[in-house]
Design an enzyme around this catalytic site. Structure first.
Site, PDB file in Angstrom:
ATOM      1  N   GLU A  96       0.728  -1.165   0.043  1.00  0.00           N
ATOM      2  CA  GLU A  96      -0.039  -0.173  -0.008  1.00  0.00           C
ATOM      3  C   GLU A  96       0.696   1.280   0.028  1.00  0.00           C
ATOM      4  O   GLU A  96       1.846   1.264   0.420  1.00  0.00           O
ATOM      5  CB  GLU A  96      -0.621   0.155   1.307  1.00  0.00           C
ATOM      6  CG  GLU A  96      -1.785  -1.152   1.376  1.00  0.00           C
ATOM      7  CD  GLU A  96      -2.396  -1.018   2.629  1.00  0.00           C
ATOM      8  OE1 GLU A  96      -3.309  -1.994   3.047  1.00  0.00           O
ATOM      9  OE2 GLU A  96      -2.541  -0.041   3.402  1.00  0.00           O
ATOM     10  N   CYS A 117       3.022   8.201   1.500  1.00  0.00           N
ATOM     11  CA  CYS A 117       3.427   7.288   2.555  1.00  0.00           C
ATOM     12  C   CYS A 117       3.673   5.745   2.030  1.00  0.00           C
ATOM     13  O   CYS A 117       3.080   5.460   1.293  1.00  0.00           O
ATOM     14  CB  CYS A 117       2.201   6.964   3.528  1.00  0.00           C
ATOM     15  SG  CYS A 117       2.613   5.693   4.664  1.00  0.00           S
ATOM     16  N   CYS A 124       4.850  -7.498   7.966  1.00  0.00           N
ATOM     17  CA  CYS A 124       5.670  -7.098   9.120  1.00  0.00           C
ATOM     18  C   CYS A 124       5.995  -8.101  10.274  1.00  0.00           C
ATOM     19  O   CYS A 124       4.986  -8.833  10.562  1.00  0.00           O
ATOM     20  CB  CYS A 124       5.123  -5.957   9.671  1.00  0.00           C
ATOM     21  SG  CYS A 124       6.345  -5.162  10.742  1.00  0.00           S
ATOM     22  N   CYS A 128       3.143  -5.809  16.341  1.00  0.00           N
ATOM     23  CA  CYS A 128       2.335  -4.809  17.182  1.00  0.00           C
ATOM     24  C   CYS A 128       0.874  -5.266  17.214  1.00  0.00           C
ATOM     25  O   CYS A 128       0.121  -5.394  16.243  1.00  0.00           O
ATOM     26  CB  CYS A 128       2.611  -3.128  16.659  1.00  0.00           C
ATOM     27  SG  CYS A 128       4.062  -2.978  16.600  1.00  0.00           S
ATOM     28  N   CYS A 131      -2.021  -3.436  14.872  1.00  0.00           N
ATOM     29  CA  CYS A 131      -1.491  -3.166  13.527  1.00  0.00           C
ATOM     30  C   CYS A 131      -2.015  -4.091  12.492  1.00  0.00           C
ATOM     31  O   CYS A 131      -1.824  -5.263  12.784  1.00  0.00           O
ATOM     32  CB  CYS A 131      -0.084  -2.917  13.364  1.00  0.00           C
ATOM     33  SG  CYS A 131       0.419  -2.589  11.834  1.00  0.00           S
ATOM     34  N   GLY A 182       5.191  -2.553   6.885  1.00  0.00           N
ATOM     35  CA  GLY A 182       6.533  -3.031   7.253  1.00  0.00           C
ATOM     36  C   GLY A 182       7.432  -2.186   8.254  1.00  0.00           C
ATOM     37  O   GLY A 182       7.103  -0.972   8.359  1.00  0.00           O
ATOM     38  N   GLU A 183       8.436  -2.767   8.646  1.00  0.00           N
ATOM     39  CA  GLU A 183       9.437  -2.157   9.584  1.00  0.00           C
ATOM     40  C   GLU A 183      10.684  -1.721   8.623  1.00  0.00           C
ATOM     41  O   GLU A 183      11.487  -2.438   8.432  1.00  0.00           O
ATOM     42  CB  GLU A 183       9.705  -2.911  10.922  1.00  0.00           C
ATOM     43  CG  GLU A 183      11.141  -2.243  11.521  1.00  0.00           C
ATOM     44  CD  GLU A 183      10.892  -0.931  12.137  1.00  0.00           C
ATOM     45  OE1 GLU A 183       9.817  -0.596  12.475  1.00  0.00           O
ATOM     46  OE2 GLU A 183      11.732  -0.303  11.648  1.00  0.00           O
ATOM     47  N   SER A 214       9.847   6.169   9.691  1.00  0.00           N
ATOM     48  CA  SER A 214       9.239   5.703  11.086  1.00  0.00           C
ATOM     49  C   SER A 214       9.813   4.285  11.418  1.00  0.00           C
ATOM     50  O   SER A 214       9.586   3.323  10.660  1.00  0.00           O
ATOM     51  CB  SER A 214       7.855   5.810  10.786  1.00  0.00           C
ATOM     52  OG  SER A 214       7.205   5.505  12.035  1.00  0.00           O
ATOM     53  N   SER A 237       7.620   5.401  16.701  1.00  0.00           N
ATOM     54  CA  SER A 237       6.498   4.745  17.254  1.00  0.00           C
ATOM     55  C   SER A 237       6.723   4.468  18.632  1.00  0.00           C
ATOM     56  O   SER A 237       7.049   3.375  18.798  1.00  0.00           O
ATOM     57  CB  SER A 237       6.255   3.708  16.182  1.00  0.00           C
ATOM     58  OG  SER A 237       5.668   4.128  14.956  1.00  0.00           O
ATOM     59  N   LEU A 238       6.193   5.462  19.540  1.00  0.00           N
ATOM     60  CA  LEU A 238       6.353   4.976  20.759  1.00  0.00           C
ATOM     61  C   LEU A 238       5.091   4.193  21.402  1.00  0.00           C
ATOM     62  O   LEU A 238       5.333   3.154  21.956  1.00  0.00           O
ATOM     63  CB  LEU A 238       6.567   6.264  21.751  1.00  0.00           C
ATOM     64  CG  LEU A 238       7.426   6.160  23.081  1.00  0.00           C
ATOM     65  CD1 LEU A 238       8.907   5.656  22.850  1.00  0.00           C
ATOM     66  CD2 LEU A 238       7.551   7.538  23.906  1.00  0.00           C
ATOM     67  N   ASN A 313      -7.096   3.760  14.914  1.00  0.00           N
ATOM     68  CA  ASN A 313      -8.017   3.286  13.827  1.00  0.00           C
ATOM     69  C   ASN A 313      -8.455   1.719  13.813  1.00  0.00           C
ATOM     70  O   ASN A 313      -7.437   0.956  13.954  1.00  0.00           O
ATOM     71  CB  ASN A 313      -7.081   3.702  12.431  1.00  0.00           C
ATOM     72  CG  ASN A 313      -7.728   4.058  11.418  1.00  0.00           C
ATOM     73  OD1 ASN A 313      -8.966   4.042  11.389  1.00  0.00           O
ATOM     74  ND2 ASN A 313      -7.184   4.523  10.403  1.00  0.00           N
ATOM     75  N   CYS A 356      -1.941   1.584   8.203  1.00  0.00           N
ATOM     76  CA  CYS A 356      -1.421   0.685   7.273  1.00  0.00           C
ATOM     77  C   CYS A 356      -1.565  -0.739   7.419  1.00  0.00           C
ATOM     78  O   CYS A 356      -2.132  -1.424   8.264  1.00  0.00           O
ATOM     79  CB  CYS A 356       0.178   1.117   7.859  1.00  0.00           C
ATOM     80  SG  CYS A 356       0.748   0.159   9.317  1.00  0.00           S
TER      81      CYS A 356
END
Ligand code: SAH
Ligand code: SF4
Length: 377
Positions: A96, A117, A124, A128, A131, A182-183, A214, A237-238, A313, A356
């Site tokens: 995406e 973006c 990933c 998380c 996500c 993805g990371e 990010s 991303s905390l 979201n 995402c």
């Protein structure tokens, strides 16, 4: 088994690399410069359009390079200013990219700041808990050519909206955020090679300062990025201001807890003399208490970081809830009262599942698992 495309992507090449391959095949090296003129300022979709090249060279290029490592499969436009593109890779995987348009102050309605973006992996591995990208695990890294091709596709779409910039050969966007699927720091080599192409004068000539990477907090790679000569911006991303809270929703915190992440972020900021961004998704009863706000404020102050608050979201199948607007405001107010600059994103694209990985997940569910390539070993 890793995916092996038949032909390498032309968008993964550099003038030196292409020059060597040209020379090996008996073509003059200097043609590489002409080819790059076509690739980025003119966004050529094939070798056939490169009319100042001899026909045998055009044929050689078509036979040896892939000009469309990613293809736009569909677009979804939100009622606001966000457009989401689903792109298909040669092995059938889906990724995406999102175009976010924010009106520019003092300029007419038709002019807006465009942020693109992009994704760096299929799926990933970081898992998380909030996500969609992590839900089905990691499949593979994107190649250099796939990352760059993704941007070229977006550029082609944006060219239609802004032919002036296209005519001048400039990139049709103002900022790039590496915040899609993805990371990014887990695909470090390919990402950096791709961003060098985007930055190069023979590529898009796009300033590193307008590119934000990010990360969920891959400490050794943050330190490596700090040593890069190109000064990219960094967002962390905390999502949790204590190890206890962060660990509940981000497995990466067990490997790189806050006592390692915060000093690494500090080292990055010191090196580049630039403000960091801390991303903080607000999830009801998980991390939206005033106590978390206080702890977050102290980290942000230590890092001189700006805080981006993102109301969670909704992801289908996940239990989390977005806090009420008054709870979101209360959190933001507390941060500001403690001297932190914080933006509360009235996030865009909610109606097109802009968080995402969600559009891809939906599409894969529609198509069924059999339509997908096997997961990489
Ligand atoms: N892997 C990187 C970059 C991709 S994720 C990282 O984690 O930073 C990009 C951003 O989208 C992250 O800040 C992530 O936390 C956020 N995101 C993921 N799922 C979300 C959701 N359901 N609602 C809001 N933001 C989400
Ligand atoms: Fe991966 Fe980022 Fe999603 Fe975490 S938030 S699973 S690191 S894409």
């Amino acid at each position: 088994m890793a995916f092996k495309p038949d032909k390498p992507s032309i968008h993964g090449e550099t003038p030196e690399g292409l020059g060597s391959r040209l020379a090996e095949a008996g073509h003059p090296r200097y043609r590489a410069g002409q080819i790059f003129e076509w690739l980025y300022p003119r966004r050529a979709e094939s070798a056939e359009v490169m009319t100042n090249l001899p026909a045998p060279l055009r044929t050689w290029l078509s036979e040896n390079y892939d000009f469309s490592a990613t293809q736009v499969l569909g677009k979804k436009t939100a009622s606001d200013v966000t457009q989401k593109l689903l792109q298909k890779l040669r092995d059938g995987s889906l990724i995406e990219s999102v175009i976010i348009r924010a009106p520019m102050e003092g300029v007419g309605q038709d002019k807006s700041r465009r942020t693109i973006c992009i994704s760096t992996q299929v799926g990933c591995a970081y898992g998380c808990k909030f996500c969609a990208s992590g839900l089905e695990g990691w499949r593979r890294n994107l190649s250099v050519g796939e990352i760059v091709s993704q941007l070229v596709q977006v550029c082609r779409i944006e060219d239609q909206a802004d032919p002036t910039r296209a005519a001048e050969g400039l990139a049709s966007f103002d900022n790039i955020v590496v915040m899609g699927m993805g990371e990014p720091l887990a695909n470090y080599e390919n990402l950096l090679a791709a961003l060098r192409i985007v930055n190069a004068p023979w590529g898009f000539g796009f300033g590193a300062r307008r590119i934000t990477i990010s990360t969920s907090g891959v400490v050794p790679k943050i330190l490596e990025l700090a040593e890069e000569p190109l000064g990219f911006r960094l967002a962390i991303s905390l999502h949790g201001a204590t190890n206890e809270v962060r660990e509940k929703i981000m497995p990466v915190n067990r490997k790189y807890p806050l006592e390692e992440l915060v000093p690494a972020a500090k080292a990055f900021a010191r090196k580049h003399g630039r403000m960091l961004t801390l991303e903080f998704i607000l999830i009801e009863d998980i991390n939206d208490s005033l106590e978390q706000a206080k702890k977050l404020a102290s980290i942000a102050r230590e890092l001189h970081a700006h805080v981006n608050l993102i109301p969670y979201n909704k992801v289908e199948g996940l239990p989390w809830v977005r806090p009420s607007i008054s709870r979101q405001d209360r959190f933001a107010k507390e941060l500001r009262a403690l001297g932190v600059t914080a933006t509360l994103r009235r996030e865009k694209g909610h109606d097109i599942d802009a968080a995402c990985g969600q559009l891809r997940l939906q599409k894969e569910k529609e198509q069924g698992p059999d339509s997908l390539p096997p997961a990489a070993a």
